[in-house]
Design a protein around this motif. Structure first.
Motif: not given
Length: 780
Positions: A2-4, A8-9, A303-305
């Motif tokens: 959720r934090k990622l 992104l937003r 996950k980072i990608l």
């Protein structure tokens, strides 16, 4: 996770200008795809059902005269499902200031082939009734129950309109195969009851058979069998479905749009992929420390990608939806108008399928994800400690310009920065130019097409120098022709429909026979040099020469389809290739055509008037002549070309607007990336007291140089692409100039630089808002 998503937003919000500009590029690709697929798929699906429902004939066989008893043995040929005989003839209507032409068919009893799609009223139930094609009826404000009079060589006949409708065999309803668009004001189709044949023909017989073939049978075998049987009959010629004007014209439209719906969007999505690659490279490089922190906290590389891949996924979805919506709201109405003007297809209404939104989403996401993977894979291979450190500076060497003695020292510091940034990042500079290159190509192609249409229109006045073309009912005898005193000069002319026999996809054309001294029609080669008729062969239009690979000196076989020639085959020599943008026809002299054993019986005159002639008086004179069948003038051709230009204007405008939006999106994004990549450098200059105008100048000049490089690369590619597109859209009946004018190229280049200038103005605020302290802070 959720934090990622929140991150992104936030990343999108910080670079919303870039995000929106890439969305715009995707939207243009989706716009083209949805529009072109709508034409090809809807038109293909509609015509397949329409042709099947109304049973389009596989063959039309023409005779001078054939009776029912003579038809029966043809029905027994293996593979033939059904045959219907009918009587077909030409007629005309006389209005206050002009004449119209009508092709009239009798309706066979128990009609099952080429059945009529009645739009109002009913088919004729008695010999007094007639059904008109609905476009012709609308053009002349006819209603059910109106009385009309038609004129033939055998007299005048009265009818009552029983209905209006369309027929599958006249979906592309043109009088002459060389015309590009139908003119429903001057030409139409009508159907009468079979009981009227005896009165109209002077006896009950047919002159045309429409043939329905069973599936799975070889068409050539059946056509050969029909021709073999017909040798003992007054047989004229046979046309199969694939060579019929309507069927072939619609299929060309479908195949061209299907091709363009694949190629054009694919190129645009690849451009978007390049821009996404540059954007993601900048974004990931600027967030090295954040990636290092995530890796140190145990977040997996996958996950980072996936987190960064969310950027191109959102772009692909947003751009595709936007492009689809714009197509549904704007383009569909334009396409419906174009199809309606071109084809007579009852109740056809194009609508954008919801499913056309998915291919652009899938393709754009595919390219975007690959671009994101390529731009991020290197940093993900690093350990957390490496990622937390600043990116090591590249090892630099002297650029070529620095090695020029004396030149480098004379440059200002700003110019040195510009040149070093471009030449030390050659790959990135070239990648940055890709979007601009494609945009220049699109703009040149768009302006080139508009210029080509104007060239076609302007050629009319260069080619046709006559004032009137006068068609006579029973041919011409010069000693009995009654010409008004205002006529300056005139020349005989005869037009014979022909069929090209030597080619697998045989096509129909027209052969015009006139004296070589006729200077009321001018001919040009591909370099716009004048050429003349001679007695050694035939002038072949370039549109046919290009498609069938015909060269000067070749010999080709043609079949003469005129009623007097009765399908006579001749071998003609190709004397010269003639550039004919409108009404392309084969041209021959009477002497040459007679040398091939063909009778020459001119039926028309081309007339040129004196300078002080009263045109209305001359036209009235010919209209009063009972031997005159029809009068037309050069304005008829001009109106046809004007209709083409008017029909295509909305398409050109949309195409140019899309090219401009795409160009702006690409240039704005590339300029933004350039600024973000050099934030630290620009902040350093601000700290050192560099003036704002000088900082802006560095970015502006660099973008101008990159745009200039893109333009230089794009110019030769544009010429090639334009020729390929022209060849794809051209047909034997329509030649489009394949040379680009300097005006079109100049406008495209000028507009590209204007868009670059506007992008730089919009980005000035970003440069001024650079936080010097934040940009110069060391990560460590």
């Amino acid at each position: 996770m959720r934090k990622l998503n929140l991150k992104l937003r936030r990343d999108i919000r910080k670079s919303k200008g870039q995000f929106l500009s890439i969305v715009l590029v995707i939207a243009v690709g989706a716009f083209f795809y949805a529009g072109l697929v709508t034409i090809s798929s809807d038109l293909s699906e509609y015509t397949d059902n329409y042709f099947e429902e109304h049973n389009l004939a596989d063959f039309n066989v023409y005779y001078s005269e054939i009776t029912e008893s003579e038809i029966s043995p043809i029905q027994d040929i293996e593979g033939i499902n059904n045959i219907e005989g009918r009587y077909t003839f030409e007629a005309s209507q006389i209005f206050d200031d002009y004449h119209t032409s009508l092709k009239i068919h009798s309706i066979p009893q128990n009609n099952q082939i080429n059945t009529i799609a009645v739009t109002s009223g009913s088919t004729p139930s008695s010999e007094e009734e007639i059904l008109l094609d609905s476009r012709y009826g609308e053009a002349h404000d006819y209603a059910i129950g109106d009385k009309i009079t038609i004129h033939t060589d055998d007299g005048s006949f009265d009818f009552i309109i029983s209905g209006l409708g369309e027929n599958v065999e006249h979906a592309f309803n043109i009088e002459d195969p060389s015309l590009v668009l139908p003119n429903h004001n001057t030409y139409g189709v009508a159907y009468i009851h079979e009981d009227r044949i005896e009165e109209m023909a002077g006896g009950f017989y047919y002159n045309e058979l429409i043939v329905d073939v069973q599936e799975g049978y070889e068409m050539n075998h059946i056509s050969n069998a029909i021709e073999e049987y017909s040798q003992e009959l007054p047989y004229l010629y046979l046309i199969n479905k694939e060579r019929a004007v309507s069927y072939s014209a619609i299929n060309v439209t479908i195949s061209n749009n299907k091709l363009m719906s694949t190629v054009a969007p694919l190129i645009l999505f690849m451009v978007a992929a390049v821009i996404i690659f540059l954007t993601m490279s900048r974004l990931i490089d600027s967030q090295r420390n954040q990636i290092g922190i995530m890796k140190a906290l145990g977040v997996k590389d996958s996950k980072i990608l996936l987190h960064y891949m969310g950027y191109p996924v959102l772009i692909g979805i947003a751009g595709s939806i936007l492009g689809w919506l714009i197509t549904a709201v704007t383009l569909v109405n334009v396409l419906n108008s174009v199809i309606e003007q071109t084809y007579s297809l009852p109740n056809l209404s194009l609508s954008v399928s919801f499913y056309t939104i998915f291919p652009p989403i899938i393709v754009s996401i595919f390219f975007g994800v690959i671009a994101c993977f390529l731009s991020g894979r290197s940093i993900l291979k690093e350990r957390a400690a490496q990622a937390l450190r600043p990116k090591p500076p590249k090892k630099t060497t002297k650029i070529l310009v620095e090695r020029i003695p004396g030149f480098w020292k004379k440059l200002s510091y700003g110019n040195k920065l510009i040149l070093r940034n471009i030449f030390l990042n050659k790959k990135k500079a070239l990648a940055s130019s890709v979007g601009v290159i494609v945009c220049v190509i699109l703009l040149i192609t768009a302006f080139g097409f508009e210029s080509s249409m104007k060239t076609i229109a302007s050629q009319i006045n260069k080619v046709y120098k006559y004032d009137f073309k006068v068609d006579y009912k029973d041919g011409i005898l010069l000693e009995t022709v009654n010409l008004p005193p205002d006529v300056d000069k005139y020349f005989e002319i005869e037009t014979i429909p022909i069929e090209l026999v030597d080619f697998t996809d045989e096509n129909n054309a027209s052969m015009v026979i006139t004296e070589k001294e006729n200077n009321l029609i001018h001919f040009f080669d591909n370099r716009i040099n004048n050429i003349v008729l001679d007695d050694t062969g035939v002038l072949v239009p370039k549109s046919y020469a290009d498609i069938y690979d015909i060269s000067e000196g070749d010999t080709i076989k043609v079949k003469l389809l005129g009623s007097e020639q009765q399908g006579q085959h001749i071998n003609i020599n190709v004397a010269k290739i003639s550039t004919q943008y409108t009404n392309p026809s084969f041209y021959s002299t009477p002497e040459y055509i007679k040398s091939l054993g063909v009778d020459y019986n001119p039926s028309s005159l081309l007339v040129h008037l004196n300078n002080n002639a009263n045109i209305d008086s001359v036209q009235h004179h010919f209209e009063q002549d009972s031997s005159v069948d029809r009068i037309s003038d050069k304005s008829d051709i001009e109106k046809s070309v004007d209709n083409i230009i008017e029909q295509n204007n909305p398409v050109f405008i949309i195409f140019i607007l899309c090219a401009i939006l795409l160009s702006f999106g690409a240039i704005f994004t590339i300029s933004s990336i350039n600024i973000y990549e050099r934030t630290r450098e620009l902040a350093t200059l601000k700290v050192l007291g560099y003036q704002k105008n000088n900082i802006n100048r560095i970015i502006f000049v660099e973008n101008i140089i990159l745009t200039s490089i893109a333009v230089i690369i794009a110019l030769p590619i544009s010429g090639y692409v334009y020729r390929v597109v022209v060849q794809a859209l051209s047909s034997s009946n329509q030649q489009i100039p394949d040379t680009l004018s300097f005006v079109s190229i100049g406008l495209a280049i000028l507009l590209t630089f204007v868009l670059t200038f506007i992008s730089n103005l919009l980005l000035r605020r970003k440069i001024m808002k650079i936080d010097m302290i934040e940009s110069l802070k060391s990560v460590e």
